[in-house]
Design an enzyme around this catalytic site. Structure first.
Site, PDB file in Angstrom:
ATOM      1  N   GLU A   2     -11.336   0.722  -3.006  1.00  0.00           N
ATOM      2  CA  GLU A   2     -10.616   1.118  -1.784  1.00  0.00           C
ATOM      3  C   GLU A   2      -9.354   1.886  -2.174  1.00  0.00           C
ATOM      4  O   GLU A   2      -9.092   2.129  -3.349  1.00  0.00           O
ATOM      5  CB  GLU A   2     -10.245  -0.125  -0.978  1.00  0.00           C
ATOM      6  CG  GLU A   2      -9.397  -1.126  -1.755  1.00  0.00           C
ATOM      7  CD  GLU A   2      -9.143  -2.420  -1.012  1.00  0.00           C
ATOM      8  OE1 GLU A   2      -9.249  -2.437   0.226  1.00  0.00           O
ATOM      9  OE2 GLU A   2      -8.822  -3.429  -1.681  1.00  0.00           O
ATOM     10  N   ASP A  48       0.807  -1.227   0.000  1.00  0.00           N
ATOM     11  CA  ASP A  48       0.000   0.000   0.000  1.00  0.00           C
ATOM     12  C   ASP A  48       0.840   1.277   0.000  1.00  0.00           C
ATOM     13  O   ASP A  48       0.668   2.151   0.861  1.00  0.00           O
ATOM     14  CB  ASP A  48      -0.930   0.026   1.216  1.00  0.00           C
ATOM     15  CG  ASP A  48      -1.679  -1.275   1.415  1.00  0.00           C
ATOM     16  OD1 ASP A  48      -2.051  -1.894   0.410  1.00  0.00           O
ATOM     17  OD2 ASP A  48      -1.904  -1.670   2.577  1.00  0.00           O
TER      18      ASP A  48
END
Length: 543
Positions: free
Chosen positions: A187, A14
């Site tokens: 997301e 991420d």
């Protein structure tokens, strides 16, 4: 220079990448590992140096009791108004309908700290980022979690204005910017502004092999005003199963001083057993989700496109204005524990290294036995990431147990469910110290040597333990003199320490394999083990 992907190997998921003047920074998720958020810096996007973590105090992050792969999900790093802003989520539940996540904000004028104590923002959803608009207004952009069983759990991307005067959100301004595409699981949102357009980058498809990065844009930040990019997705490997990099998506966009563009995203490198179909199984990612960087160009209609196609490239041209960065040429590491604090590559689980766990300095790491390696509250374990498919790791331990409930040694660890270790303990039948190898496979615990556990001679003050990881399998060795090692005849399947294996039966599969040192004393008397050193040496692939 060439960017060689992945640029950050081993568990670096991420990525949130920014540029401040001539320096690039990347912040990565750390989940239940402490300290929170991994930071790196570079001036060329090729060579990266590790920085101190921004969340190093319990006042900033208390994950005691968090489930495996809870904790820090997708931090967002940004820079505005002369300071760094870091938004992060602490997720308290990984399984079931709820996440019970809380989003926080900390700031610092220097990337190396000190970082402020956190401001609690909200709990609407995870993967929150802070967008600084050019009119001075700021917005929190986030995935929205819907726990209702008759709705899809990923309920679009929510935007809420952030008031810098009060350092609080304005809940009345919240609106859904985008519902995502039919791929679902939207997301990891980030907003960028270019040529009058607001560009929304968001991950979709889940973080496994169908993972992708999608792009939508709008002239305003009005509710559901964003249109998806023609030819979407922007990045993904769901249709390139033979490519070196897989799972790409979920990341951040950055421009260079001279106007080039790059995108950092998570990626993974699976391997397969010889008997497995490579497209059917897709593989085992023992190094977890890593960080790759792709070059981006803008088409004539103003849409971003990955150079080389949406599957990305293993080798990417570095920026033309790159300033060559001096960084370690090797990830090998030898620690003799002379310093009175753990180095930047060491991690503990959920809470910082404290006196309850032990002490470090003066040439040894002392661990005080606490709970088992399944414990969510009291655990004496220090570990570092696997960053290569092939490596050796070694330690020397002095340990004098008087019960089988007391154990200390070398562990290879994914989470509380899946791990193994070679350790010194006590055999009450033979009344002697012994070396055992054990594995926890989704809480199916197996002692491999049992009554044949290796006897430690009374004359041996210390035991050397080594693990040899060779991509698909790994094994442990021992020595009583530090020179002559004997392999323990237990061959362990490395896939048990992969995201993909854990994902088969558990919803928190977001980290990667670690190797480290642990001490357990289930009798509650706090037996201590002294570790003389730790050595990590990578080998070329194929050795």
């Amino acid at each position: 220079m060439k960017i060689s992907n992945p640029v950050l190997t081993g568990f670096h998921a991420d990525p949130s990448m920014i540029r401040v003047e001539d320096t690039y920074y990347i912040a990565n998720s750390t989940f239940d590992w402490f300290p929170g958020v991994r930071l790196h810096e570079s001036k060329d996007l090729v060579h990266w140096n590790t920085l101190p973590s921004p969340l190093s105090r319990v006042s900033q992050l208390d994950m005691r009791g968090n489930p495996s792969s809870g904790g820090i999900w997708a931090p967002d790093l940004s820079y505005a108004d002369g300071k760094f802003w870091l938004v992060y989520t602490d997720v308290k539940i990984t399984e079931g309908s709820f996440k019970d996540c809380v989003n926080y904000l900390v700031t610092a004028t220097d990337i190396r700290g000190p970082w402020s104590d956190p401001i609690r923002i909200n709990g609407v959803g995870f993967d929150s980022s802070l967008f600084h608009d050019d009119d001075g207004r700021k917005y929190l952009v986030q995935q929205t979690w819907d726990f209702r069983e008759y709705h899809h759990a990923f309920n679009g991307i929510t935007l809420t204005e952030f008031d810098t005067a009060t350092m609080r959100l304005k809940p009345e301004t919240a609106r859904t910017l985008w519902d995502g595409t039919a791929v679902k699981v939207v997301e990891g949102p980030h907003i960028y502004k270019k040529d009058g357009w607001y560009y929304l980058f968001a991950a979709e498809g889940g973080t496994m092999y169908e993972h992708q990065e999608s792009v939508a844009r709008s002239k305003t930040l009005d509710e559901r005003s964003f249109e998806v990019m023609p030819g979407n997705p922007f990045l993904g490997n769901y249709d390139t199963p033979d490519f070196y990099l897989q799972k790409q998506g979920h990341g951040a966009l950055v421009d260079t001083p001279s106007g080039e563009w790059y995108y950092a995203s998570l990626c993974a490198r699976p391997w397969h057993h010889d008997i497995e179909p490579v497209h059917g199984v897709r593989g085992w990612c023992t190094l977890g989700r890593e960080t790759s960087i792709q070059k981006v160009e803008w088409d004539e209609d103003g849409w971003p496109r990955v150079v080389g196609g949406r599957g990305g490239q293993r080798y990417v041209e570095a920026p033309k204005d790159a300033i060559e960065t001096v960084a370690p040429e090797s990830r090998d590491e030898h620690d003799e524990f002379e310093a009175d604090a753990l180095g930047v590559n060491w991690n503990t689980l959920r809470v910082p290294f404290t006196e309850a766990m032990g002490s470090v300095g003066g040439g040894k790491l002392t661990l005080r036995g606490q709970g088992s390696l399944c414990n969510l509250f009291e655990l004496s374990l220090v570990a570092r990431r696997w960053q290569a498919f092939n490596f050796d790791a070694e330690t020397k331990v002095e340990f004098d147990p008087n019960s089988y409930m007391q154990m200390a040694g070398l562990t290879n660890y994914y989470n509380t469910l899946c791990w193994s270790w070679a350790f010194v303990t006590w055999d009450e039948k033979r009344e002697t110290r012994v070396i055992e190898v054990a594995q926890n496979d989704f809480d199916q615990y197996t002692s491999f040597l049992k009554d044949e556990a290796i006897v430690v001679p009374p004359s041996a003050k210390a035991v050397w333990l080594r693990v040899k990881v060779r991509t698909k399998y790994y094994s442990y060795e021992y020595s009583f003199d530090g020179e002559n090692f004997t392999e323990i005849p237990v061959k362990l399947d490395a896939k048990l320490l992969s995201d993909d294996y854990v994902n088969q039966r558990y919803g928190g599969f977001f980290t990667g394999a670690f190797v480290g040192l642990a001490c357990v004393d289930l009798s509650g008397y706090g037996a201590t083990a002294d570790f003389d050193h730790f050595d990590y040496r990578e080998l070329p692939d194929g050795e």
